[in-house]
Design a protein around this motif. Structure first.
Motif, mmCIF file in Angstrom:
data_model
loop_
_atom_site.group_PDB
_atom_site.id
_atom_site.type_symbol
_atom_site.label_atom_id
_atom_site.label_comp_id
_atom_site.label_asym_id
_atom_site.label_seq_id
_atom_site.Cartn_x
_atom_site.Cartn_y
_atom_site.Cartn_z
ATOM 1 N N PRO A 122 0.798 -1.236 0.000
ATOM 2 C CA PRO A 122 0.000 0.000 0.000
ATOM 3 C C PRO A 122 0.827 1.282 0.000
ATOM 4 O O PRO A 122 0.326 2.332 -0.417
ATOM 5 N N ASP A 123 2.086 1.209 0.436
ATOM 6 C CA ASP A 123 2.933 2.410 0.438
ATOM 7 C C ASP A 123 3.569 2.690 -0.913
ATOM 8 O O ASP A 123 4.095 3.789 -1.131
ATOM 9 N N HIS A 124 3.552 1.707 -1.821
ATOM 10 C CA HIS A 124 4.336 1.849 -3.048
ATOM 11 C C HIS A 124 3.553 1.584 -4.332
ATOM 12 O O HIS A 124 4.076 1.815 -5.425
ATOM 13 N N GLY A 125 2.323 1.101 -4.215
ATOM 14 C CA GLY A 125 1.563 0.778 -5.416
ATOM 15 C C GLY A 125 1.336 1.957 -6.338
ATOM 16 O O GLY A 125 1.167 1.780 -7.550
ATOM 17 N N TRP A 126 1.379 3.163 -5.806
ATOM 18 C CA TRP A 126 1.134 4.360 -6.624
ATOM 19 C C TRP A 126 2.158 4.521 -7.742
ATOM 20 O O TRP A 126 1.879 5.222 -8.732
ATOM 21 N N ILE A 127 3.310 3.855 -7.622
ATOM 22 C CA ILE A 127 4.358 4.030 -8.631
ATOM 23 C C ILE A 127 3.856 3.594 -10.009
ATOM 24 O O ILE A 127 4.304 4.116 -11.038
ATOM 25 N N ARG A 128 2.919 2.654 -10.052
ATOM 26 C CA ARG A 128 2.385 2.205 -11.341
ATOM 27 C C ARG A 128 1.726 3.357 -12.102
ATOM 28 O O ARG A 128 1.732 3.381 -13.332
ATOM 29 N N ASP A 129 1.145 4.313 -11.361
ATOM 30 C CA ASP A 129 0.462 5.429 -12.011
ATOM 31 C C ASP A 129 1.430 6.361 -12.730
ATOM 32 O O ASP A 129 1.006 7.158 -13.577
ATOM 33 N N THR A 130 2.721 6.290 -12.410
ATOM 34 C CA THR A 130 3.713 7.152 -13.063
ATOM 35 C C THR A 130 4.243 6.548 -14.359
ATOM 36 O O THR A 130 4.875 7.255 -15.140
ATOM 37 N N TRP A 131 4.001 5.276 -14.590
ATOM 38 C CA TRP A 131 4.602 4.617 -15.747
ATOM 39 C C TRP A 131 4.131 5.167 -17.093
ATOM 40 O O TRP A 131 4.943 5.308 -18.016
ATOM 41 N N PRO A 132 2.846 5.492 -17.259
ATOM 42 C CA PRO A 132 2.427 5.988 -18.580
ATOM 43 C C PRO A 132 3.117 7.279 -19.020
ATOM 44 O O PRO A 132 3.172 7.566 -20.225
ATOM 45 N N SER A 133 3.670 8.042 -18.082
ATOM 46 C CA SER A 133 4.303 9.315 -18.435
ATOM 47 C C SER A 133 5.788 9.176 -18.738
ATOM 48 O O SER A 133 6.449 10.166 -19.040
ATOM 49 N N GLN A 134 6.330 7.946 -18.683
ATOM 50 C CA GLN A 134 7.756 7.732 -18.920
ATOM 51 C C GLN A 134 7.956 6.737 -20.053
ATOM 52 O O GLN A 134 7.126 5.851 -20.269
ATOM 53 N N PRO A 135 9.065 6.852 -20.781
ATOM 54 C CA PRO A 135 9.344 5.869 -21.836
ATOM 55 C C PRO A 135 9.914 4.579 -21.253
ATOM 56 O O PRO A 135 10.489 4.566 -20.161
ATOM 57 N N VAL A 136 9.742 3.488 -21.990
ATOM 58 C CA VAL A 136 10.400 2.233 -21.641
ATOM 59 C C VAL A 136 11.897 2.384 -21.859
ATOM 60 O O VAL A 136 12.343 3.061 -22.801
ATOM 61 N N ASP A 137 12.684 1.806 -21.014
ATOM 62 C CA ASP A 137 14.138 1.836 -21.146
ATOM 63 C C ASP A 137 14.528 1.404 -22.562
ATOM 64 O O ASP A 137 14.150 0.305 -23.004
ATOM 65 N N PRO A 138 15.285 2.231 -23.312
ATOM 66 C CA PRO A 138 15.604 1.899 -24.708
ATOM 67 C C PRO A 138 16.499 0.678 -24.855
ATOM 68 O O PRO A 138 16.659 0.172 -25.970
ATOM 69 N N ARG A 139 17.070 0.183 -23.759
ATOM 70 C CA ARG A 139 17.870 -1.043 -23.828
ATOM 71 C C ARG A 139 16.998 -2.284 -23.995
ATOM 72 O O ARG A 139 17.528 -3.379 -24.276
ATOM 73 N N LEU A 140 15.715 -2.133 -23.837
ATOM 74 C CA LEU A 140 14.788 -3.259 -23.933
ATOM 75 C C LEU A 140 13.999 -3.191 -25.231
ATOM 76 O O LEU A 140 13.709 -2.102 -25.724
ATOM 77 N N PRO A 141 13.619 -4.361 -25.783
ATOM 78 C CA PRO A 141 13.919 -5.694 -25.266
ATOM 79 C C PRO A 141 15.372 -6.089 -25.533
ATOM 80 O O PRO A 141 15.977 -5.641 -26.518
ATOM 81 N N LEU A 142 15.913 -6.904 -24.651
ATOM 82 C CA LEU A 142 17.260 -7.428 -24.887
ATOM 83 C C LEU A 142 17.264 -8.360 -26.087
ATOM 84 O O LEU A 142 18.256 -8.481 -26.792
ATOM 85 N N TYR A 143 16.140 -9.032 -26.288
ATOM 86 C CA TYR A 143 15.938 -9.915 -27.439
ATOM 87 C C TYR A 143 14.455 -10.221 -27.495
ATOM 88 O O TYR A 143 13.694 -9.923 -26.567
ATOM 89 N N GLY A 144 14.024 -10.847 -28.587
ATOM 90 C CA GLY A 144 12.631 -11.201 -28.743
ATOM 91 C C GLY A 144 12.497 -12.651 -29.138
ATOM 92 O O GLY A 144 13.495 -13.330 -29.424
ATOM 93 N N PRO A 145 11.274 -13.155 -29.180
ATOM 94 C CA PRO A 145 11.069 -14.567 -29.493
ATOM 95 C C PRO A 145 11.396 -14.928 -30.930
ATOM 96 O O PRO A 145 11.578 -16.088 -31.251
ATOM 97 N N GLU A 146 11.481 -13.902 -31.790
ATOM 98 C CA GLU A 146 11.743 -14.189 -33.194
ATOM 99 C C GLU A 146 13.210 -14.469 -33.486
ATOM 100 O O GLU A 146 13.576 -14.916 -34.556
ATOM 101 N N GLU A 147 14.082 -14.194 -32.519
ATOM 102 C CA GLU A 147 15.508 -14.392 -32.757
ATOM 103 C C GLU A 147 15.846 -15.879 -32.622
ATOM 104 O O GLU A 147 15.312 -16.575 -31.761
ATOM 105 N N PRO A 148 16.756 -16.372 -33.453
ATOM 106 C CA PRO A 148 17.085 -17.800 -33.390
ATOM 107 C C PRO A 148 17.834 -18.136 -32.116
ATOM 108 O O PRO A 148 18.555 -17.338 -31.559
ATOM 109 N N THR A 149 17.615 -19.364 -31.639
ATOM 110 C CA THR A 149 18.377 -19.845 -30.490
ATOM 111 C C THR A 149 19.802 -20.177 -30.935
ATOM 112 O O THR A 149 20.086 -20.367 -32.111
ATOM 113 N N GLN A 150 20.658 -20.272 -29.940
ATOM 114 C CA GLN A 150 22.079 -20.496 -30.224
ATOM 115 C C GLN A 150 22.444 -21.967 -30.019
ATOM 116 O O GLN A 150 21.918 -22.590 -29.136
#
Length: 293
Positions: free
Chosen positions: A265-293
């Motif tokens: 209850p002390d920290h749930g409000w942080i979710r309300d701030t997410w729409p105003s910020q961009p996703v970290d540009p380092r993500l995604p690190l990879y996606g499902p379409e990339e071949p396995t090694q």
């Protein structure tokens, strides 16, 4: 004995037999969730006796063949958890599975005690949903390979999370230690950690949700695991310069297999701030379409 002593398992401390990590419900002190990490040398093999649990064989590095009764699933695997999603195999309870690897590798065996015997199956890597959760310095990547709504199991729920250096995940702190229909599910949880380079680390926090509940703050490194029988868990913080990986394994007594959480209850409000910020540009690190090694 502190909760850090009881619930933080350092790399090698829970090794047993062929397993670099072996957590069963008895060792964890609960009823359902389990996790093993199997290390095979080139040409190595191992027989998994499922017993009263269902299992998912998930390559952490390398590939393997999983033979269950009259079926063989060839898992291409991956170079590491930091390079791609992976295919996987489901092993039902009361089965025997032969796991063999020509080149060797490390394989997570995520398990849960269960009642139903479902069919053995193959999970293709391209079908693993990759989710970007949170924004800003709460951005992380979730590979939902065995999320409750994605892959059919009786009780087992399992996902992978990747957190770029300096970011916070498992945040806001949340819990799932009580059964409240439609609001919160009761789930035992294991966190298994790896970092992307030698010397990497993160920090993981669990705070009490009830009098006498779990209370720990741990520095975590590759091969460490944390048991979460109860409590507000989070954040998991990745040290700057080091991507943090963890595998979540969950199971519980509920009739419905679902992941329902309650935010602190002390920290749930942080979710309300997410729409105003961009996703970290380092993500995604990879996606499902990339071949396995």
């Amino acid at each position: 004995m502190t909760d850090n002593d009881r619930h933080v398992l350092r790399a090698g401390a829970a090794a047993r037999g062929p397993y670099a990590l072996d957590i069963d419900p008895k060792r964890a002190g609960w009823r359902y969730s389990g996790l093993r990490v199997l290390e095979l040398p080139p040409g190595g093999s191992h027989t998994l006796t499922a017993g009263d649990s269902e299992w998912i064989v998930l390559p952490l590095s390398g590939g393997c063949a999983v033979r269950v009764e009259d079926e063989t699933f060839e898992l291409l695997g991956r170079q590491s958890v930091f390079h791609s999603v992976t295919d996987f195999a489901y092993v039902p309870r009361d089965a025997h599975a032969r796991i063999s690897s020509g080149a060797g590798g490390r394989f997570a065996l995520a398990g849960a005690r269960c009642g139903r015997r479902l069919p053995a199956r193959y999970g293709p890597a391209p079908e693993v949903p990759v989710e970007l959760r949170g924004t800003g310095d709460c951005s992380r990547q979730v590979n939902n390979f065995a999320a409750a709504s994605v892959f059919a199991c009786d009780r087992l729920i399992a996902v992978e999370v990747l957190t770029p250096g300096g970011n916070w995940s498992s945040y806001p702190p949340h819990k799932h230690d009580e059964h409240h229909p439609g609001v919160e599910s009761e789930l035992e949880e294991i966190y298994y950690f790896e970092t992307d380079r030698e010397g990497g680390f993160g920090h993981h926090r669990v705070s009490p949700s009830r009098p006498g509940g779990t209370d720990l703050l741990a520095e975590v490194r590759t091969g460490d695991a944390v048991l979460i029988p109860d409590g507000w868990h989070g954040p998991s913080v990745a040290a700057p310069g080091h991507t943090l990986y963890y595998l979540n394994v969950m199971a519980g007594p509920g009739e419905e297999r679902e992941w329902l959480i309650r935010d602190h209850p002390d920290h749930g409000w942080i979710r309300d701030t997410w729409p105003s910020q961009p996703v970290d540009p380092r993500l995604p690190l990879y996606g499902p379409e990339e071949p396995t090694q």
